[in-house]
Scaffold this motif. Structure first.
Motif, PDB file in Angstrom:
ATOM      1  N   ARG A 169       0.874  -1.172   0.000  1.00 46.01           N
ATOM      2  CA  ARG A 169       0.000   0.000   0.000  1.00 46.01           C
ATOM      3  C   ARG A 169       0.915   1.227   0.000  1.00 46.01           C
ATOM      4  O   ARG A 169       1.871   1.277   0.771  1.00 46.01           O
ATOM      5  CB  ARG A 169      -0.868   0.016   1.261  1.00 46.01           C
TER       6      ARG A 169
ATOM      7  N   ASP B 196      -3.834   7.235  -2.384  1.00 46.25           N
ATOM      8  CA  ASP B 196      -3.455   6.091  -1.573  1.00 46.25           C
ATOM      9  C   ASP B 196      -3.863   4.874  -2.402  1.00 46.25           C
ATOM     10  O   ASP B 196      -4.972   4.853  -2.942  1.00 46.25           O
ATOM     11  CB  ASP B 196      -4.291   6.184  -0.284  1.00 46.25           C
TER      12      ASP B 196
ATOM     13  N   GLN C  72      -4.188  -1.993   8.538  1.00 47.10           N
ATOM     14  CA  GLN C  72      -3.355  -0.955   9.141  1.00 47.10           C
ATOM     15  C   GLN C  72      -3.699  -0.870  10.624  1.00 47.10           C
ATOM     16  O   GLN C  72      -4.798  -1.270  11.026  1.00 47.10           O
ATOM     17  CB  GLN C  72      -3.660   0.404   8.500  1.00 47.10           C
TER      18      GLN C  72
ATOM     19  N   HIS D  87      -5.637   4.549  13.338  1.00 49.72           N
ATOM     20  CA  HIS D  87      -4.853   5.795  13.407  1.00 49.72           C
ATOM     21  C   HIS D  87      -5.684   6.994  12.970  1.00 49.72           C
ATOM     22  O   HIS D  87      -6.767   6.840  12.405  1.00 49.72           O
ATOM     23  CB  HIS D  87      -3.607   5.691  12.509  1.00 49.72           C
TER      24      HIS D  87
ATOM     25  N   ASP E 196      -4.824  10.961  10.959  1.00 48.38           N
ATOM     26  CA  ASP E 196      -3.817  11.403   9.988  1.00 48.38           C
ATOM     27  C   ASP E 196      -2.766  12.328  10.601  1.00 48.38           C
ATOM     28  O   ASP E 196      -1.673  12.472  10.055  1.00 48.38           O
ATOM     29  CB  ASP E 196      -4.479  12.068   8.775  1.00 48.38           C
TER      30      ASP E 196
ATOM     31  N   ASN F 109     -12.196  12.099   0.173  1.00 48.77           N
ATOM     32  CA  ASN F 109     -11.724  10.887  -0.517  1.00 48.77           C
ATOM     33  C   ASN F 109     -12.656  10.557  -1.677  1.00 48.77           C
ATOM     34  O   ASN F 109     -13.881  10.629  -1.535  1.00 48.77           O
ATOM     35  CB  ASN F 109     -11.700   9.677   0.428  1.00 48.77           C
TER      36      ASN F 109
ATOM     37  N   LEU G 138     -11.924   0.797   3.511  1.00 50.34           N
ATOM     38  CA  LEU G 138     -11.578   1.640   4.657  1.00 50.34           C
ATOM     39  C   LEU G 138     -12.583   1.365   5.773  1.00 50.34           C
ATOM     40  O   LEU G 138     -13.781   1.247   5.512  1.00 50.34           O
ATOM     41  CB  LEU G 138     -11.672   3.116   4.234  1.00 50.34           C
TER      42      LEU G 138
ATOM     43  N   ARG H 221     -14.262  13.718   5.659  1.00 49.62           N
ATOM     44  CA  ARG H 221     -14.063  13.303   7.046  1.00 49.62           C
ATOM     45  C   ARG H 221     -13.118  14.265   7.738  1.00 49.62           C
ATOM     46  O   ARG H 221     -12.326  14.943   7.085  1.00 49.62           O
ATOM     47  CB  ARG H 221     -13.538  11.863   7.122  1.00 49.62           C
TER      48      ARG H 221
ATOM     49  N   HIS I 210      -9.323   5.622  11.833  1.00 48.97           N
ATOM     50  CA  HIS I 210      -9.642   4.776  10.681  1.00 48.97           C
ATOM     51  C   HIS I 210      -8.489   3.820  10.392  1.00 48.97           C
ATOM     52  O   HIS I 210      -7.395   3.965  10.947  1.00 48.97           O
ATOM     53  CB  HIS I 210      -9.945   5.643   9.451  1.00 48.97           C
TER      54      HIS I 210
ATOM     55  N   ARG J  32      -7.106  -0.584  -5.459  1.00 45.27           N
ATOM     56  CA  ARG J  32      -8.170   0.366  -5.073  1.00 45.27           C
ATOM     57  C   ARG J  32      -7.577   1.764  -4.872  1.00 45.27           C
ATOM     58  O   ARG J  32      -7.361   2.195  -3.748  1.00 45.27           O
ATOM     59  CB  ARG J  32      -8.846  -0.136  -3.784  1.00 45.27           C
TER      60      ARG J  32
ATOM     61  N   VAL K 143      -7.405   5.609  -4.302  1.00 44.89           N
ATOM     62  CA  VAL K 143      -8.342   6.570  -3.719  1.00 44.89           C
ATOM     63  C   VAL K 143      -7.665   7.932  -3.638  1.00 44.89           C
ATOM     64  O   VAL K 143      -6.519   8.041  -3.202  1.00 44.89           O
ATOM     65  CB  VAL K 143      -8.877   6.069  -2.348  1.00 44.89           C
TER      66      VAL K 143
ATOM     67  N   VAL L 208      -7.029  11.669  -2.290  1.00 43.48           N
ATOM     68  CA  VAL L 208      -7.083  12.349  -0.994  1.00 43.48           C
ATOM     69  C   VAL L 208      -6.890  13.846  -1.249  1.00 43.48           C
ATOM     70  O   VAL L 208      -5.866  14.255  -1.807  1.00 43.48           O
ATOM     71  CB  VAL L 208      -5.942  11.854  -0.066  1.00 43.48           C
TER      72      VAL L 208
HETATM   73  O1  LIG Z   1      -8.387   3.850   2.107  1.00 42.92           O
HETATM   74  C1  LIG Z   1      -9.110   4.812   1.898  1.00 42.92           C
HETATM   75  O2  LIG Z   1     -10.211   4.695   1.343  1.00 42.92           O
HETATM   76  C2  LIG Z   1      -8.700   6.202   2.352  1.00 42.92           C
HETATM   77  C3  LIG Z   1      -7.239   6.315   2.573  1.00 42.92           C
HETATM   78  C4  LIG Z   1      -6.868   7.559   3.309  1.00 42.92           C
HETATM   79  O3  LIG Z   1      -7.132   8.653   2.874  1.00 42.92           O
HETATM   80  C5  LIG Z   1      -6.179   7.433   4.608  1.00 42.92           C
HETATM   81  O4  LIG Z   1      -5.962   6.315   5.096  1.00 42.92           O
HETATM   82  O5  LIG Z   1      -5.854   8.472   5.211  1.00 42.92           O
END
Ligand SMILES: O=C(O)CCC(=O)C(=O)O
Length: 270
Positions: A56, A98, A107, A110, A112, A131, A144, A189, A195, A206, A208, A210
């Motif tokens: 990832r 991402d 993951q 966490h 950001d 996103n 997610l 968000r 998340h 996938r 995505v 940001v």
């Molecule tokens: O995995 C996702 O859909 C969003 C990823 C993302 O923006 C994040 O993990 O901060």
């Protein structure tokens, strides 16, 4: 406007909200192509992409790498959310993507970045992450997971202010909602809502998008360095120029990623 009020209420309650079908499938197909072009270009350069766990990566990109950049940042729902939550002088500070591939792992839970006092004391959201998925998300694509309602948690004693202790994992698991956006949907968000990406079994990756947007003074522009060329800058609508925090440079240089998030590099157990 009712629509925006409802979205803002959902954002404050759950820490995330979404607008279904904001963009057409054709538009998203171009976005997906542009994300993958940016990804393959970046992954070949040292420092071009940062690991966010096994298989990832995160890639920060130039706005003009995306044919739909202006459509994105002038979309009425996106601009209305930014104005309602961050105020009229909101700042677009980051655009990136991402991408989890087959084999990406859970993951750790966490956020950001660490919570500022305005959020954990005053319950103000000073920064938003939008996103957009490049594909229709199915259960095997490591969707997610978002622990709803966790955006106000203080977390000052967490690792890096971003990673809650393992002892909290069961609580987040209970709050977790898996997200299955379809091409064209946009989510919004607080970057502080806890998340994690989940295990990705599908052979289809996938990507995505940001988009990071700050209230004035939130300070994340200092962590990024968005650059654009003079012709691109001149062609931007005035309203976009006003909000995009960027340097105008004669020639774009490939971006070397500045912030590796150590806690995400190794991945975690479910
Ligand atoms: O995995 C996702 O859909 C969003 C990823 C993302 O923006 C994040 O993990 O901060």
């Amino acid at each position: 406007m009712d629509d925006i009020d409802a979205s803002v209420r959902a954002l404050y309650q759950d820490g995330i909200t979404a607008r279904k079908g904001a963009f057409s499938r054709d538009w998203v197909e171009n976005l997906r192509e542009d994300m993958m072009t940016a990804f393959w270009e970046a992954i070949q350069r040292p420092g071009g992409a940062v690991g966010r766990g096994p298989r990832r990566w995160y890639v920060e990109a130039h706005p003009q790498a995306f044919r739909g950049f202006v459509d994105l940042v002038t979309h009425p729902w996106i601009t209305a959310m930014c104005e309602a939550v961050l105020g009229p002088d909101y700042e677009i500070v980051e655009i990136g993507l991402d991408v989890p591939f087959q084999g990406a792992q859970y993951q750790p839970w966490h956020r950001d970045f660490p919570s500022p006092r305005e959020s954990y004391e005053e319950r103000r959201i000073t920064s938003l992450a939008f996103n957009l998925t490049g594909v229709d998300v199915t259960p095997d694509m490591g969707p997610l997971e978002v622990a709803h309602g966790t955006q106000w948690e203080e977390g000052r004693d967490w690792k890096g202010g971003m990673f809650p202790p393992e002892t909290e994992a069961a609580r987040y698991n209970a709050l977790a909602v898996r997200k299955f956006p379809q091409a064209g949907d946009v989510s919004c968000r607080s970057a502080l809502t806890i998340h994690r990406g989940t295990a990705h079994g599908s052979p289809i990756c996938r990507p995505v998008l940001v988009l990071g947007v700050d209230a004035p003074g939130a300070g994340h522009a200092a962590l990024h360095d968005v650059t654009v060329t003079p012709d691109f800058h001149a062609a931007l609508p005035q309203g976009v120029r006003r909000h995009l925090v960027c340097r105008v440079v004669d020639k774009l240089v490939p971006i070397v990623q500045k912030h590796q998030i150590e806690g995400l590099v190794m991945g975690a157990k479910a």
